[in-house]
Structures are given as structure tokens and as C-alpha cells.
Design an enzyme around this catalytic site. Structure first.
Site, PDB file in Angstrom:
ATOM      1  N   LEU C  58       0.827  -1.316   0.105  1.00  0.00           N
ATOM      2  CA  LEU C  58       0.018   0.040  -0.016  1.00  0.00           C
ATOM      3  C   LEU C  58       0.981   1.210  -0.099  1.00  0.00           C
ATOM      4  O   LEU C  58       1.176   1.710   1.158  1.00  0.00           O
ATOM      5  CB  LEU C  58      -0.907   0.029   1.243  1.00  0.00           C
ATOM      6  CG  LEU C  58      -1.875   0.800   1.381  1.00  0.00           C
ATOM      7  CD1 LEU C  58      -2.834   0.638   0.180  1.00  0.00           C
ATOM      8  CD2 LEU C  58      -2.919   0.227   2.672  1.00  0.00           C
ATOM      9  N   GLU C  60       0.852   4.358  -2.627  1.00  0.00           N
ATOM     10  CA  GLU C  60       0.511   4.723  -3.974  1.00  0.00           C
ATOM     11  C   GLU C  60       1.612   5.391  -4.770  1.00  0.00           C
ATOM     12  O   GLU C  60       1.821   5.319  -5.947  1.00  0.00           O
ATOM     13  CB  GLU C  60      -1.058   5.873  -4.018  1.00  0.00           C
ATOM     14  CG  GLU C  60      -2.293   4.780  -3.570  1.00  0.00           C
ATOM     15  CD  GLU C  60      -2.233   4.476  -1.989  1.00  0.00           C
ATOM     16  OE1 GLU C  60      -1.413   4.914  -1.363  1.00  0.00           O
ATOM     17  OE2 GLU C  60      -3.402   4.112  -1.860  1.00  0.00           O
ATOM     18  N   PHE C  83      -9.532   5.168  -4.997  1.00  0.00           N
ATOM     19  CA  PHE C  83     -10.359   6.315  -4.795  1.00  0.00           C
ATOM     20  C   PHE C  83      -9.824   7.512  -5.396  1.00  0.00           C
ATOM     21  O   PHE C  83      -8.620   7.672  -4.965  1.00  0.00           O
ATOM     22  CB  PHE C  83     -11.043   6.196  -3.319  1.00  0.00           C
ATOM     23  CG  PHE C  83     -12.000   5.254  -2.776  1.00  0.00           C
ATOM     24  CD1 PHE C  83     -11.799   4.317  -2.594  1.00  0.00           C
ATOM     25  CD2 PHE C  83     -13.194   5.783  -2.299  1.00  0.00           C
ATOM     26  CE1 PHE C  83     -12.481   3.223  -2.072  1.00  0.00           C
ATOM     27  CE2 PHE C  83     -13.975   5.156  -1.759  1.00  0.00           C
ATOM     28  CZ  PHE C  83     -13.628   3.897  -1.762  1.00  0.00           C
ATOM     29  N   ASP C  85      -9.815  10.130  -4.408  1.00  0.00           N
ATOM     30  CA  ASP C  85      -9.301  10.947  -3.335  1.00  0.00           C
ATOM     31  C   ASP C  85      -7.955  10.467  -2.945  1.00  0.00           C
ATOM     32  O   ASP C  85      -7.051  11.400  -2.370  1.00  0.00           O
ATOM     33  CB  ASP C  85      -9.872  10.688  -1.831  1.00  0.00           C
ATOM     34  CG  ASP C  85     -11.642  10.742  -2.202  1.00  0.00           C
ATOM     35  OD1 ASP C  85     -11.996  11.900  -1.580  1.00  0.00           O
ATOM     36  OD2 ASP C  85     -12.096   9.999  -2.889  1.00  0.00           O
ATOM     37  N   HIS C 129     -13.310  10.209   0.913  1.00  0.00           N
ATOM     38  CA  HIS C 129     -13.530   9.041  -0.167  1.00  0.00           C
ATOM     39  C   HIS C 129     -14.649   9.421  -0.946  1.00  0.00           C
ATOM     40  O   HIS C 129     -15.512   8.646  -1.302  1.00  0.00           O
ATOM     41  CB  HIS C 129     -14.160   7.904   0.701  1.00  0.00           C
ATOM     42  CG  HIS C 129     -12.989   7.034   1.336  1.00  0.00           C
ATOM     43  ND1 HIS C 129     -12.292   7.570   2.177  1.00  0.00           N
ATOM     44  CD2 HIS C 129     -12.680   5.920   0.901  1.00  0.00           C
ATOM     45  CE1 HIS C 129     -11.274   6.513   2.467  1.00  0.00           C
ATOM     46  NE2 HIS C 129     -11.670   5.573   1.841  1.00  0.00           N
TER      47      HIS C 129
END
Ligand SMILES: Cc1ncc(C[n+]2csc(CCOP(=O)(O)OP(=O)(O)O)c2C)c(N)n1
Ligand SMILES: Cc1ncc(C[n+]2csc(CCOP(=O)(O)OP(=O)(O)O)c2C)c(N)n1
Ligand SMILES: [Mg+2]
Ligand SMILES: [Mg+2]
Lengths: 323, 323, 323, 323
Positions: C58, C60, C83, C85, C129
Site C-alpha cells: 500500500l 500509491e 479512490f 481521493d 472518499h
């Protein structure tokens, strides 16, 4: 009255509030003995020491996060991000945390965090060191945004920012640091959301942001010689934005040009224009024009001069809109 | 628990009570989600109660906690009222965040519970800043920050490890290693089995503990709090646990195999602790009484939440800024 | 012709190109056996295996960075950000690296990277989100942007994106995944920069983006019953944007409403409006209107319904602009 | 260098030649900056030449290198032509990036030099992706990524350590620890002296070497390349060095003390290596010849650059996209 450079005016605002507020802490990189990348912190380290003028590791995201942590604990914090381009590495902390915590936690915390970041749009430092990204932050609710163009406004807005309880993004074009203006020695502050008319005129309104203000004033001066009276308005803050003040000028002149260094597409000019269309459509004698940075990655070197607006292409726009 | 237990019967019963409270709360939350009363999502911490309970029992009321979207347990363990937390899950105006935060954004500053966050790892630097504020103001407080194994791969986690170690802030990193980030098992997200190893690279005391043994967690946390409170922090605590059968009430997580989905039950910390208490002489009736109390308390919380009003659209613009 | 859901159409586009291009690699989290947070990758892991459908830790920012690294090495990569966001945590890689490398390295590298990211504006998942952030990326030169509203366009645009050499941001509103449209079994692709007229009309043009398209079509249907003929235009891509296509419709109807879920201020509507003012001012029978998401952090829970536009307030806008 | 030196006289002379080439290049760059021929900024790597030279000499031409804005040395060491690099510094159309990149953005894909980056640490995940591409395509290539001590505090650095270790990519992390990030000394940015410790936390082989001893660097790099090429990477190489007297030709860095600014000279790798060569029997005339060759080569590069044309404004819109 004495004059101060914008650099010194900002320095003075910080210094005075550091003296007034014992828990005000500065975080960043190169802000200590070095005095800040562009010298705005000069002398603060000597006066307030390494605890309060705190140099730290190079990690913008966690630096902003620590600043938020201090702020929600009841302290006040100023974080410097050395170039506006580097907001990209702290984006989540700025827009999803600082801007929103007060709201979504139901008001239980406040975030008196000020993020200072310089725009370096006019130095030829290339694609990753030249961007004016204010429209991103204006897009996201919850952040106040100051973007002064001179020493007087810079100090007054900084004072307001440092006394309020909301997160503020404070944007400074480095080309303005050396420019001087009269700055009172007495304490003063300038409310957010009030545009300033820097020059009065009747034929066309030019709304100019940050580093483009000197260009706008110079273009207005040239236009006057050609018989065109330009009103130059500086919004000074983008959130809140003084819609009413800009609209009042537009109603007077019937013509509007908006100028900024930022990329054209989805820049602040489009927003101001649309708001004016929504509120003053019937007063428009011509389509609202924008004179902006080009939609290209800014190349390194002298070519930046062809990317950002200057007094010449602004003057052209002025001449074309009045005809 | 033999007579040599370092914990008193009252302490043990407190741990048990909190674990049951959280379990019952989560079971109800799942039910309410199924009924459509919780909009959006909710992430139960079933099977991981021993961690938040064990850690928070080592903290005082003024000590601070920050946690993730899987944070109902941390909120309750830190002393937040089940009624206002449940009302928040249902986004009611009586919720701890006035119904704006929902399941992923809980906060109760009066209990030192400074908020849960829906951006993985974003709250970790915030916790660093909170801990730094304690240090700067010379408050003898400790901050605990809960996060998952997934979060321990995000850059901000490392940035905070570095800053926290550098500035020696009184912070306890509590990693709830439940083996999964949604569907990604830890063997697909890290090269080495122990996340604790990474913290050691920053020169930090780093401990691995069985996260399903509430007493073990609590004793480790006590030691960590003691260290941190005396300026010998930060401390890293990796608590190994097993995730509940889904990632959230909304998404499934990886377990295609129904067998694997039940794995958490085989190591469930609650029956394990109950066994331990019974075998060390606690009366079954006493535990049954606790169970009963919790059922009633949570039933009342649900009733309170369900009967509370939802915020109306007029409130949307309220509280974006303080001023 | 057969119909497919937008989810299945996207899946098919990916699957076909994975078969055609042996070096096309998918990176992300939960994209493997799990099939993607919203199921778009279903079955790809089984067919192409863990090397090419690569679940990872995890993080990004580095995930996008690795994707760029693959792309500049001559491979092609698709990264999923779960998402929209979460683009905030990879912002630098997206806007300062992927978007600019080809340009500032003088064309020596190409960046055939496709970043897929869903908008979750209509599920009540709260402030972190629920955001539609397309205007940020439209602001920055160098990124192509697709934002389809139906299965047919989604597949055709995805094909174009997966065959070109430029970085593409591919934005999908999750509310559309389940909606179906006719999709040919034969291979086809849709060029970027061509708007699609989804409904013809003479009285007002509604330009609608992504998740608002179904609302616009429904409002147009209602308006027709009241005798107002609405033309609904979907730009489908934002960079390039089909200015000419939108202007052609506006010249026909004389009125324009732009609708999107994103925040109002500095959203895409302002840009489209300004471009139309610049090119079709004399055709405007009324100020251009925008119907957008509110400028508030989106609260969790059902109140999101009051934040994003719907057919009712769009119908109101249609009625008001024709009067 | 005694008779037992593991390096042949040719190899030693090659190392010497590259170090001198870089030194002369940087001295000229500083001079050109002073004359205003370089717009923006430039970051000499004087005093750090042993690192890029020692590492790149262990790589083949197809092996890849990515580096930072302080990357002239890495470019030359990897085999790029001084003329096109110098032309790039002067942002001329004959520059390696057609004059768009400038000093901070060099690239020559034909030499496996995949680019330097002006966002600290942003290129590290890119290098990870490049290395992953080699692995996926089963190319026996190794990627080396240069970065500073400052970069080693940024989140992306850690994210990449984790992913690289997890996926066992053939990547060599080369940390040029010169003790400063602009003005921030490492003791203000990290708790422990060795950055290499952090890499060990990910289960990676991690080596500390004297970065001012070119032979030591080269031997360590050879071993690392050997490991990485055989699938036993990634490897971490921390090279301790001392920064030149300023951060860039544009900003000073910390050294207020003129004494400290000269510190690098006392450990300068170039005279040290020259001494070593002389004392192990290399003829002074041979070295003088190399010095002379390099002076001539760089003088020619400067002449080429200065005589080359600058890009014109018309080119600004070219090459934003491939198609
Ligand atoms: C920055 C970011 N990326 C992705 C997500 C989506 N997401 C929510 S929870 C989660 C898994 C996190 O795993 P872990 O940290 O182990 O916590 P756990 O859910 O296991 O408690 C992911 C990927 C997010 N919310 N934020
Ligand atoms: C993300 C980011 N933050 C800040 C900067 C400004 N900056 C440029 S170089 C530098 C120092 C980096 O130090 P280090 O990594 O040690 O490399 P060195 O300059 O010593 O070679 C900083 C802070 C930047 N370019 N990018
Ligand atoms: Mg987990
Ligand atoms: Mg350094």
C-alpha cells in the site's frame, strides 16, 4: 512612512507574532540558521532558538502532518514548503487533513496551521520548480488562501492568518520579495476577502494575482499613455474571494481581464470569470479575457519568459478588449 | 492467571469489560449496516480488541490516541461513550462528530481521542505532531497511534518514524498487524515477516507481541508508556493478530476460502481471555454479569443513535471555517 | 447487439489488450485474486497471473513511480488508485513525473502509463472518499484525461488509451459500473477529444460529466415533457477537450449548463464556460450556468445526496435558463 | 595502489580520467553560471566524483542509471557526452534534452542514463520500476539509483526500499551521504548515523563505504552489481562524502564558517586518488596528459554549447504529447 521589502515585511510579521505567541512554532527545512530558502526567516532562529524555529528532515508530507498535530493540540504552527511545486508531495495532508479536519470532526479540533509556499514562476528553474498551483487549493473547501502582491498586504494578511484559527495557505511569488512598499510600524492587520484597488480606472478592470501585479501596473501605465484608463484590482485572498469587490469594478468599467502566472486551463481566471458572468453578465461589454501562463510544462532556462504573462501581452489584451 | 499475575483482579476485569463492550458494539454495528442504517461503510475490529484495550488501559485519560477507520475499538477503549460513537456511525447530530464523520471519523477530544482517519497512514504524522506538542509544552503525556500492516508500507509512516526518533517524542506506534490490507496478505507487501524490524532501523526500541493476548499487550504497553513518559520514546509495538472475516461490512477482503474466513475465530482473544480468567478463579457469574451489562449498554447506545435526528442540508455550510 | 455493464466493458478492454500486448502489466492494490476494489479486474489474475496482475504494498506514490519506470523502459503499465481521493498521496508522481517527463527530457522517453481511478461521489463514504478531482489534472499539461459515462465509451476510450504512448488518467464513477449499454463484440476504439451528443435538443445544451450524465438525461426527459428540448453532450475526455463540439451545440441552442459532481469553485465547469465565452460569446442568450457539487467537505452518510447535483436541481436550472 | 591492486592500470586510469573530466566540467559550469550563461540553477558534484565514477565503472552501457539534480557527474560517468550535457545546462537545442531540461534534467537513453530529477526522491521509485522491467523481461541488466542523505528521509525512498526488497529487483541504491540537505546537517534529520541501517530493516544487503575513495566505491559497486545481476538484489550502498562548499551555484547551503566551507578540500577524492596512483608507480606525465585531455574536451564542450542556438517560443507547444 518607512518602506520595507516584502521579504522583510513577512519576516517582521512572523517575528512579532513569535514574540506575542510563545507556542507559535515554525517547522520546515532550511528555516533555521539558514534563514529560509529565500531568506524570509532571517534572524528568527537566533532570536527564538531551534525548538521554535525547527529545521527538520526532508519530508514535506510528515512535516505538514506534524504541523497539523501541533495545531490540533492547541499550539500554532507555520510550515514552509520551499517551492509551490512541492505541495504535490504533501497534498493529502494539505487538502484531506488540514482543510477538512475541523469540519468532519464536528468542530472538536481547530487547525491553526499556516503553510507558506513560494511561487518561483519567473526564474527559469524548470518544469518542477516553476508552478503556480493556487487553483488546486481554491478548488478544495476548507483552506483560506492569501496571495499578496506587496509588502503592506503581505504583512497585514500574515498577521490575520497568524491570529485566526483556520488553516491558511500563504502564497508568495519570490519575484516580489525584493519589492518595497510603505509599511506602518504600528500593528495592523488586513481582513481576508477584501480586494484592493491598486489603480483606479474607467475603461477596463484588470484583476491580477501575485507576481503579475507589477506587470499589470506597468501595462496600465502604458495604456494610460494611449488614453485607456485601467483599473487594477488585486484580490489578495482567493478563499474567501471578494466577488463583490471585483464585480463592483466590472460594473464600473464593463470589461474584465484576469491575469495570472498559473496554467490557463482550470486556473483561477476561469473561476473569477464564471463568477462574474453569474453576477454581472448584463454589464459585460466584451467577453472576459484571461492572460495567463501557457498550458505547457515550463521548460528550464530563459524560455520561461515566453510562458508567463508580461506587460506587453497584457497591454495587447487591454487594447484588444477596449476595441 | 496465577496468583503471580502482575495485574489485579480489578484490572483484569476492566480489560475484559472493555473487550466485551467493543465486541458487542461491533456486532451491533454490523447488524445496523446490514439493515441499511449505516450509510457508506464500517470496519469492525472484531478479533483485534485485545490490542486497543491492552494499550489504552495503559494510558491516562489525558493521554492521546489517534487511530484508523478501523477505530471503533480504539475509541471505546479510550473511554468514548458508546452512545455518541454509535450515533456517529449512523451519522446523527448527536454523534461525537455531529454526524459528519461517520464510522471512519470518530473523535472525542475530552477523552483524549483525537480522531480516526480514512486515508491510510495519514494520521501517523498527526500523532507525531501531537506527541511533539506534549514534549514542547513539557506535559507528561503520551500519545499512542494505531495503524495497520498496510499502513506500514506508506511513505508517511517512515517519515514519521524518522522524525519521531530524531526528536525523541513521547509516541507509541502501535501496529495492528492483522495479516491483510483489504485483500493483500503481508507476504505480498513486505519482504520480511516483522514490521518491527523497520522501526529498529531508526534506532527505536521495537517490540513484537501477541496481539491476541490482552495481558501481553497490556504489559508491553505499560512498559512502553513508562519509557515514553520519561522521555525515552518513541517506542514501536507490533501486535500480531488475525483479521476478522472481512475487510469491512462493505467489502469482503481476500478470503475466498470460507475456512480461512473463520481463522480469526480460532485465535479469538475474547474466549481465550475468558478461559484464562475462569481458570485463574474468576467466577463465571461475574463475567456473565459483565457480558449482560455490555449488552444493555450497547442496546441503549443503539436506541439512542436510532432515535437521534440526522443533520439537515442547511447545516452543510456550517463550520467549514472557525471564523 | 449485446449489452455490457461499464464494469464488464472496462474488464474486456483490459483483457483484450493484456492478450495483445505481452508486456502490459497491471500494478496496484487488491487488483489480483480479489479483482479490484470495484471488481473491474475480475478474472484477469486467473488468466494472466501474479507477474502481470501485480498486487503490491500500500504505497500509491511509489506504485505510480514504478509504473512510470516500467513505462519509460518500453513496457506499458496500468496503475489503479482505489479512490480518486488517493491521487493526493501520489500527486507528485502523477503531475510532476508522468505528465512532464516526455516533454522535459526532450522526447527521449515516452510514458505509456494509464492510471485508473474511481470517483465515489455518490455513496456516502465521507470527506476523504467522495471527491471528484478531475480539474486538478486538467490544470496540469501533459496528462490525457478520459472520463466516460457509459460502457460503450469506456471500452472505446480505454482501447485508445492502451494503444497510445501518452500518460492517461482514466476516471470512472463507481455509480456507472453497473449501468449497461450496447457494446460491439468487434474491436473498436474512440478517439480522445470528441464529445458525444447523447440527446439532441434545441433549447439548451447541458454538458454533463461522468456520474452526472444519467441525471442530465433524466432531467432532459422531464424537461421534454414541459416542452423544453435539451441537448445533452458528454465531452468524454477533458484533455483534449472538444471545445469545438461543445461550441457547436451552444451555437445551436444559445444556452449552456455545465454539470459535474466536483466542487464548484475552480471546477471543470468554470473552464468550459470560459472557453465558450472566448469562442461563442455572441451566441449566449443567457449567462452560462453550472450545477455542481457544493463547496463543502462531503460529510459521511446520506447527506451526500444534498452535495452532488441531481435531476431535480438540474431540471430547475434548465427551467430557469430558458426563461 | 600496490602490485596487489585488484584493478588493472587501465581500469585505474579510466577511473582517474572520469573523475577529472567531471571536475573540469563542474568548474566550467560554475564559471558559466557566474557569467549568466546558465539560467536558473546548477548543482555541482565537486568532491563527490568518486561515487558516480566508482559506481558507473562497474556498470555496462546498457545498465541504467537514474540520478538527482546534482547529476552532471552521474551523466558523464555513465558515458554521456560532455558537449550535449553542457549544452543542456545552457538550455540549448543541441542539449541532451533539447534545452528543455537544463542542469537538473539530464537524460541520454542511448547511454542508459534515464534521467535526473528535481523533486527530491521522486526518481527512486522510477528506478525501481526500471529495475522491475529488467526482471520481468529477463534482461540481465542492473539499475543504479543515486540520491542524497536528504532524499533518504522522504517517504518514497522507503516505499521503494520495501517494494524493491519484496520483488527482489536488480537495483542498487546509491546514497551519496554528503552530510547536508541544503543547510540541514544529517544530525538534524536522522537519529542514527548510518542511513544504511534503515535499508537493513527491509532485509536488504546494506554496505557503508568511504565515498571519497574511488577504488573502495568501485569494488563495493562491483560486488553489488554482481549480486544484483544474479538476482540477489537489491543492494544498498551508502557512500560517505563531504559536500562541496555550497548547495548550488545559486544558494549557499549552511556553511557560514569559511573554514567549514573548505572542509571538502581536505578530503577531496581527486588529489587523494592522484597521490595513490603516483605512489603506486603511475607516471606523473601520464596523469598530466589526462588532465590536459580533459581540459581540452571540456573546453570544446563549452564552445559547442555556447555556439548552439536556444530554443524559440514557437517550440513551446511541441512534444507535450507523443500523439
Ligand atoms: C492512502 C489510501 N490508500 C488506500 C486506501 C483504501 N484502503 C482502506 S483500508 C485499506 C487497507 C489497509 O490495511 P491495514 O493498514 O493493514 O489496516 P487494516 O484494514 O488491516 O486494519 C486500504 C487499502 C485508503 N483508505 N487510503
Ligand atoms: C520534494 C522536494 N523538497 C525540497 C526540494 C528542495 N531541495 C532541493 S535539493 C535539496 C536538498 C537535498 O539534499 P540531499 O538529498 O542530501 O542531496 P544533496 O543536495 O546533498 O546532493 C532540497 C531540500 C526539492 N527539490 N524537492
Ligand atoms: Mg491489516
Ligand atoms: Mg546531501
Amino acid at each position: 512612512m518607512r518602506t520595507l521589502s516584502m521579504r522583510d515585511a513577512l519576516n517582521e510579521a512572523l517575528r512579532e507574532e513569535m514574540r506575542n505567541q510563545p507556542e507559535l512554532t515554525l517547522l520546515g527545512q532550511d528555516i533555521g540558521a539558514y534563514g529560509g530558502t529565500f531568506g524570509v526567516y532571517k534572524g528568527l532562529f537566533d532570536e527564538f532558538g531551534p525548538e521554535r524555529v525547527r529545521d527538520g528532515p526532508l519530508c514535506e508530507s510528515a512535516t505538514v502532518g506534524f504541523g497539523i498535530g501541533l495545531a490540533i493540540s492547541g499550539m500554532r504552527c507555520v510550515v514552509e514548503l520551499e517551492f509551490m511545486d512541492f505541495t504535490t508531495v504533501a497534498m493529502d495532508q494539505i487538502v484531506n487533513q488540514a482543510a477538512k479536519l475541523h469540519y468532519f470532526l464536528g468542530g472538536q479540533v481547530t487547525v491553526p496551521l499556516l503553510i507558506r509556499t513560494p511561487i518561483v514562476s519567473r526564474m527559469g528553474m524548470g518544469p518542477q520548480h516553476s508552478q503556480s498551483l493556487e487553483s488546486w487549493f481554491m478548488h478544495v473547501p476548507g483552506l483560506k488562501i492569501a496571495i499578496p502582491s506587496n509588502a503592506y498586504d503581505a504583512k497585514g494578511l500574515m498577521k490575520t492568518a497568524l491570529r485566526g484559527l483556520d488553516p491558511v495557505l500563504f502564497i508568495e511569488n519570490v519575484k516580489l520579495y525584493g519589492t518595497s512598499a510603505e509599511v506602518p510600524t504600528e500593528d495592523y492587520s488586513i481582513p481576508f476577502g477584501k480586494a484592493r484597488t491598486l489603480r483606479e480606472g474607467t475603461d477596463v478592470t484588470v484583476v491580477a494575482l501575485s507576481g503579475t501585479v507589477p506587470e499589470a501596473l506597468a501595462a496600465a501605465e502604458s495604456a494610460a499613455q494611449a488614453g485607456i484608463q485601467v483599473e487594477v484590482v488585486d484580490p489578495r485572498t482567493l478563499n474567501p474571494l471578494d466577488d463583490a469587490g471585483i464585480a463592483a469594478s466590472l460594473r464600473k468599467t464593463g470589461r474584465l481581464i484576469i491575469v495570472h502566472d498559473a496554467y490557463r486551463t482550470c486556473g483561477v481566471a476561469a473561476e473569477i470569470s464564471q463568477r462574474m458572468m453569474e453576477t454581472a453578465f448584463d454589464y459585460l461589454n466584451a467577453p472576459i479575457m484571461r492572460v495567463t501562463g501557457l498550458d505547457v510544462p515550463v521548460p528550464s532556462g530563459a524560455l520561461y519568459q515566453n510562458v508567463v504573462p508580461n506587460r506587453e501581452n497584457l497591454l495587447q489584451a487591454i487594447q484588444s478588449i477596449v476595441n | 492467571m496465577s496468583a503471580k499475575s502482575p495485574l489485579s483482579p480489578e484490572e483484569l476485569l476492566h480489560l475484559y469489560r472493555k473487550m466485551v463492550q467493543i465486541r458487542v458494539f461491533e456486532e451491533q454495528a454490523i447488524e445496523l449496516f446490514g439493515k441499511g442504517l449505516i450509510t457508506g461503510t464500517t470496519h469492525p475490529c472484531i478479533g483485534q480488541e485485545a490490542i486497543s484495550v491492552g494499550v489504552c488501559a495503559a494510558l491516562g485519560r489525558e493521554d492521546q490516541v489517534l487511530a484508523t477507520y478501523r477505530g471503533h475499538g480504539a475509541a471505546l477503549a479510550k473511554g468514548c461513550s458508546p452512545a455518541t460513537i454509535m450515533a456517529e456511525l449512523l451519522t446523527r447530530t448527536t454523534g461525537c462528530c455531529k454526524g459528519r464523520g461517520g464510522s471512519m471519523h470518530l473523535c472525542d477530544t475530552a477523552q483524549g481521542f483525537l480522531g480516526t482517519n480514512a486515508i491510510v497512514a495519514a494520521h501517523i504524522p498527526l500523532a507525531g505532531g501531537v506527541a511533539l506538542s506534549n514534549k514542547l509544552r513539557k506535559k507528561p503525556l503520551v500519545t499512542a497511534c494505531f495503524f495497520g500492516d498496510g499502513a506500514s508500507c506508506e511513505g508517511e509512516f517512515f517519515e514519521t518514524l524518522n522524525m519521531a526518533a530524531l526528536w525523541k517524542v513521547p509516541l507509541i506506534f502501535v501496529c495492528e498487524n492483522n495479516g491483510y490490507a483489504i485483500s493483500v496478505p503481508t507476504n505480498l507487501s513486505q519482504a520480511t515477516p516483522d514490521i518491527a524490524d523497520r522501526a529498529r532501523g531508526f534506532g527505536m526500541t521495537s517490540v513484537v507481541v501477541d496481539g491476541n493476548d490482552v495481558v501481553a499487550v497490556h504489559l508491553a504497553a505499560r512498559a512502553a508508556v513508562e519509557e515514553a513518559r520519561h522521555g525515552r520514546g518513541p517506542i514501536f509495538l507490533e501486535c500480531k493478530t488475525v483479521r476478522w472475516e472481512r475487510h469491512s461490512a462493505f467489502s469482503a477482503g481476500r478470503y475466498e476460502d470460507p475456512e480461512e474466513a473463520q481463522k480469526w475465530k480460532r485465535v479469538d482473544p475474547l474466549p481465550r481471555f475468558r478461559e484464562m480468567l475462569l481458570s485463574s478463579g474468576t467466577a463465571a457469574a461475574q463475567l456473565a454479569k459483565v457480558d449482560q451489562d455490555c449488552q444493555e449498554e450497547i442496546a441503549a447506545a443503539v436506541a439512542f443513535a436510532v432515535q437521534s435526528p440526522s443533520p439537515d442540508a442547511a447545516s452543510l455550510y456550517e463550520g467549514i471555517f472557525v471564523e
